[in-house]
Design a protein around this motif. Structure first.
Motif, mmCIF file in Angstrom:
data_model
loop_
_atom_site.group_PDB
_atom_site.id
_atom_site.type_symbol
_atom_site.label_atom_id
_atom_site.label_comp_id
_atom_site.label_asym_id
_atom_site.label_seq_id
_atom_site.Cartn_x
_atom_site.Cartn_y
_atom_site.Cartn_z
ATOM 1 N N LYS A 245 11.498 -11.284 18.635
ATOM 2 C CA LYS A 245 11.676 -9.889 18.502
ATOM 3 C C LYS A 245 9.990 -9.430 18.626
ATOM 4 O O LYS A 245 9.993 -8.226 18.842
ATOM 5 N N THR A 246 9.077 -10.106 18.814
ATOM 6 C CA THR A 246 7.840 -9.715 18.788
ATOM 7 C C THR A 246 7.214 -10.282 20.088
ATOM 8 O O THR A 246 7.492 -9.917 21.440
ATOM 9 N N SER A 247 6.211 -11.166 19.967
ATOM 10 C CA SER A 247 5.680 -12.001 20.947
ATOM 11 C C SER A 247 4.689 -13.249 20.715
ATOM 12 O O SER A 247 4.659 -13.194 19.321
ATOM 13 N N ALA A 248 4.453 -14.073 21.273
ATOM 14 C CA ALA A 248 3.799 -15.115 21.069
ATOM 15 C C ALA A 248 2.519 -14.687 20.487
ATOM 16 O O ALA A 248 2.003 -15.687 19.394
ATOM 17 N N LEU A 249 1.856 -13.730 21.051
ATOM 18 C CA LEU A 249 0.370 -13.440 20.541
ATOM 19 C C LEU A 249 0.366 -12.747 19.313
ATOM 20 O O LEU A 249 -0.376 -13.024 18.338
ATOM 21 N N THR A 250 1.267 -11.996 19.317
ATOM 22 C CA THR A 250 1.542 -11.360 17.950
ATOM 23 C C THR A 250 1.841 -12.436 16.875
ATOM 24 O O THR A 250 0.956 -12.206 15.517
ATOM 25 N N MET A 251 2.595 -13.451 17.046
ATOM 26 C CA MET A 251 2.505 -14.294 15.982
ATOM 27 C C MET A 251 1.375 -15.094 15.482
ATOM 28 O O MET A 251 1.227 -15.366 14.346
ATOM 29 N N THR A 252 0.391 -15.451 16.567
ATOM 30 C CA THR A 252 -0.630 -16.190 16.346
ATOM 31 C C THR A 252 -1.758 -15.282 15.572
ATOM 32 O O THR A 252 -2.487 -15.504 14.626
ATOM 33 N N VAL A 253 -1.738 -13.911 15.897
ATOM 34 C CA VAL A 253 -2.633 -13.061 15.046
ATOM 35 C C VAL A 253 -2.305 -12.877 13.730
ATOM 36 O O VAL A 253 -3.077 -12.714 12.709
ATOM 37 N N ALA A 254 -0.870 -12.737 13.511
ATOM 38 C CA ALA A 254 -0.276 -12.763 12.042
ATOM 39 C C ALA A 254 -0.801 -13.850 11.363
ATOM 40 O O ALA A 254 -1.062 -13.882 10.196
ATOM 41 N N GLY A 255 -0.898 -15.007 11.901
ATOM 42 C CA GLY A 255 -1.220 -16.454 11.302
ATOM 43 C C GLY A 255 -2.575 -16.468 10.988
ATOM 44 O O GLY A 255 -3.082 -16.982 9.910
ATOM 45 N N ASN A 256 -3.319 -15.617 11.687
ATOM 46 C CA ASN A 256 -4.895 -15.502 11.531
ATOM 47 C C ASN A 256 -5.135 -14.773 10.037
ATOM 48 O O ASN A 256 -6.000 -15.054 9.180
ATOM 49 N N VAL A 257 -4.272 -13.664 10.082
ATOM 50 C CA VAL A 257 -4.696 -12.738 8.886
ATOM 51 C C VAL A 257 -3.928 -13.531 7.605
ATOM 52 O O VAL A 257 -4.466 -13.341 6.412
ATOM 53 N N LYS A 258 -2.753 -14.445 7.726
ATOM 54 C CA LYS A 258 -2.472 -15.014 6.605
ATOM 55 C C LYS A 258 -3.484 -16.120 6.173
ATOM 56 O O LYS A 258 -3.643 -16.212 5.119
ATOM 57 N N GLN A 259 -4.320 -16.631 7.268
ATOM 58 C CA GLN A 259 -5.090 -17.611 6.819
ATOM 59 C C GLN A 259 -6.241 -17.006 6.039
ATOM 60 O O GLN A 259 -6.556 -17.292 4.954
ATOM 61 N N TRP A 291 -5.728 -3.434 13.757
ATOM 62 C CA TRP A 291 -5.824 -2.888 14.967
ATOM 63 C C TRP A 291 -5.255 -3.633 16.067
ATOM 64 O O TRP A 291 -4.621 -2.735 16.934
ATOM 65 N N TYR A 292 -5.291 -4.785 16.126
ATOM 66 C CA TYR A 292 -4.332 -5.272 17.077
ATOM 67 C C TYR A 292 -2.697 -4.941 16.957
ATOM 68 O O TYR A 292 -2.151 -4.721 17.971
ATOM 69 N N GLY A 293 -2.262 -4.839 15.543
ATOM 70 C CA GLY A 293 -0.924 -4.422 15.289
ATOM 71 C C GLY A 293 -0.753 -2.858 15.995
ATOM 72 O O GLY A 293 0.482 -2.671 16.685
ATOM 73 N N HIS A 294 -1.753 -2.121 15.693
ATOM 74 C CA HIS A 294 -1.691 -0.712 16.348
ATOM 75 C C HIS A 294 -1.765 -0.630 17.772
ATOM 76 O O HIS A 294 -0.864 0.002 18.363
ATOM 77 N N VAL A 295 -2.742 -1.507 18.530
ATOM 78 C CA VAL A 295 -2.598 -1.442 19.891
ATOM 79 C C VAL A 295 -1.365 -1.890 20.506
ATOM 80 O O VAL A 295 -0.776 -1.432 21.336
ATOM 81 N N GLU A 296 -0.705 -3.143 19.907
ATOM 82 C CA GLU A 296 0.342 -3.653 20.450
ATOM 83 C C GLU A 296 1.638 -2.691 20.291
ATOM 84 O O GLU A 296 2.384 -2.328 21.116
ATOM 85 N N LEU A 297 1.808 -2.117 19.292
ATOM 86 C CA LEU A 297 2.833 -1.132 18.907
ATOM 87 C C LEU A 297 2.833 0.112 19.891
ATOM 88 O O LEU A 297 3.605 0.598 20.361
ATOM 89 N N SER A 298 1.509 0.670 20.182
ATOM 90 C CA SER A 298 1.277 1.775 20.950
ATOM 91 C C SER A 298 1.619 1.319 22.462
ATOM 92 O O SER A 298 2.498 2.170 23.147
ATOM 93 N N LEU A 299 1.251 0.009 22.774
ATOM 94 C CA LEU A 299 1.752 -0.424 24.262
ATOM 95 C C LEU A 299 3.126 -0.515 24.400
ATOM 96 O O LEU A 299 3.657 -0.002 25.460
#
Length: 340
Positions: A245-259, A291-299
């Motif tokens: 429901k999102t994207s591969a890049l979104t999942m990896t960024v979420a993983g970083n914030v989790k770390q 910031w990434y989440g905001h950018v992706e949601l806007s796009l």
């Protein structure tokens, strides 16, 4: 369209919580149960049993695949198993901070692989938003690195495989196959379980597990392993669904914030001391993730509006033509309103 995007981010938030919980729980379990292949086998066994129960309950219906698709599933299961196993093995060979900073490079690997092999391109805003995420984890884990050369190699390999696995998972569910997340997990889990048992046997881990179980296995540890497997099963379902429901890049960024948040929780669980530099890195990563989440949601919203625009223009043209014709043919007004 906006509701679909929000729905995807709800799954992403659930993935975030479960991923964070399982990472910390794995570290705690591995302190007492130092058998990463067997732990991975427990995860996949819980996934196998859980998916089979859901299948019997009629929650999902497996798709009919041809020989070529089944071969793809087998190859994907190998990637799926190795990715989990290497992550668990590397946790035993490096410190948590070092493991996190290397895994922080996963979005970068995801972008590179997508550009080289999938011919994808990303807007400049995406590249800019990734910089604070990666740099932030570096600052958050500074001065706490501890690793062996094998641990370094396996951790880097794990980050690359995590990127590949995330990309392939997205392609399998969104591409031509369009598999249901539960269907995908239903196919992956038994294959991954068999592979884990083979790896454990080949490395001599199974014999060590038998010896350990005879002397040290308690009801508390067994319950902890079962709970760990159930969390892993829930995480896999949520992970596949969020990926779709999102994207591969979104999942990896979420993983970083989790770390980064796992480092914060390490203050309580593993007596990890946060310095001013570490605090700056944590804040930088969280800001970058937002910031990434905001950018992706806007796009995505802009893309959704553009996809609707041609249809809207067409409707307006139709109405214009009909209104012009109404001026000349007043007797057909009611018929033309029905068409509008």
């Amino acid at each position: 369209m906006a509701s679909k995007i929000d729905y995807g981010y709800m799954w992403l938030g659930l993935y975030f919580i479960l991923n964070l919980s399982l990472t910390l729980y794995n570290k705690i379990i591995l302190n007492n149960f130092k058998f990463p292949y067997t732990l991975t086998a427990i995860h996949t066994l819980c996934g196998t049993i859980g998916c089979y129960i859901l299948y019997l309950m009629g929650v999902f219906t497996p798709a009919k695949l041809g020989d070529r698709e089944n071969i793809i599933m087998v190859m994907f299961s190998v990637l799926y198993t190795i990715n989990i196993a290497i992550s668990n093995v590397s946790l035993n060979l490096v410190s948590v901070p070092f493991h996190q900073v290397v895994r922080a490079m996963t979005p970068v690997f995801t972008v590179i692989i997508s550009i080289l092999f999938l011919r994808k391109s990303y807007p400049n805003q995406i590249y800019l938003s990734l910089m604070p995420v990666v740099l932030g984890v570096g600052f958050a884990t500074r001065d706490e690195y501890s690793f062996t050369y094998m641990g370094f190699f396996l951790t880097v390999l794990g980050a690359v495989l995590a990127s590949v696995k995330t990309i392939v998972t997205n392609r399998v569910q969104v591409g031509r196959l369009k598999l249901n997340p539960l269907d995908l997990l239903f196919r992956m889990s038994p294959l991954a379980f068999i592979q884990c048992i083979v790896y454990a046997y080949a490395t001599g881990e199974l014999q060590s597990v038998n010896e350990f179980a005879g002397e040290n296995m308690t009801m508390r540890l067994a319950s902890g392993l079962l709970l760990n497997g159930l969390i892993a099963f829930a995480l896999n379902i949520v992970s596949f669904t969020a990926n779709k429901k999102t994207s591969a890049l979104t999942m990896t960024v979420a993983g970083n914030v989790k770390q980064v948040l796992s480092i914060v929780l390490s203050v309580v669980l593993f007596d990890y001391i946060i310095t001013a530099t570490n605090s700056f890195g944590i804040i930088l990563t969280l800001v970058g993730g937002a910031w990434y989440g905001h950018v992706e949601l806007s796009l995505k919203r802009n893309a959704a509006q553009q996809s609707v625009l041609p249809t809207t223009t067409h409707i307006r043209d139709d109405k214009y033509e009909q209104n012009a014709s109404l001026l000349h043919e007043s007797h057909s007004m009611s018929e033309k309103r029905d068409v509008v």
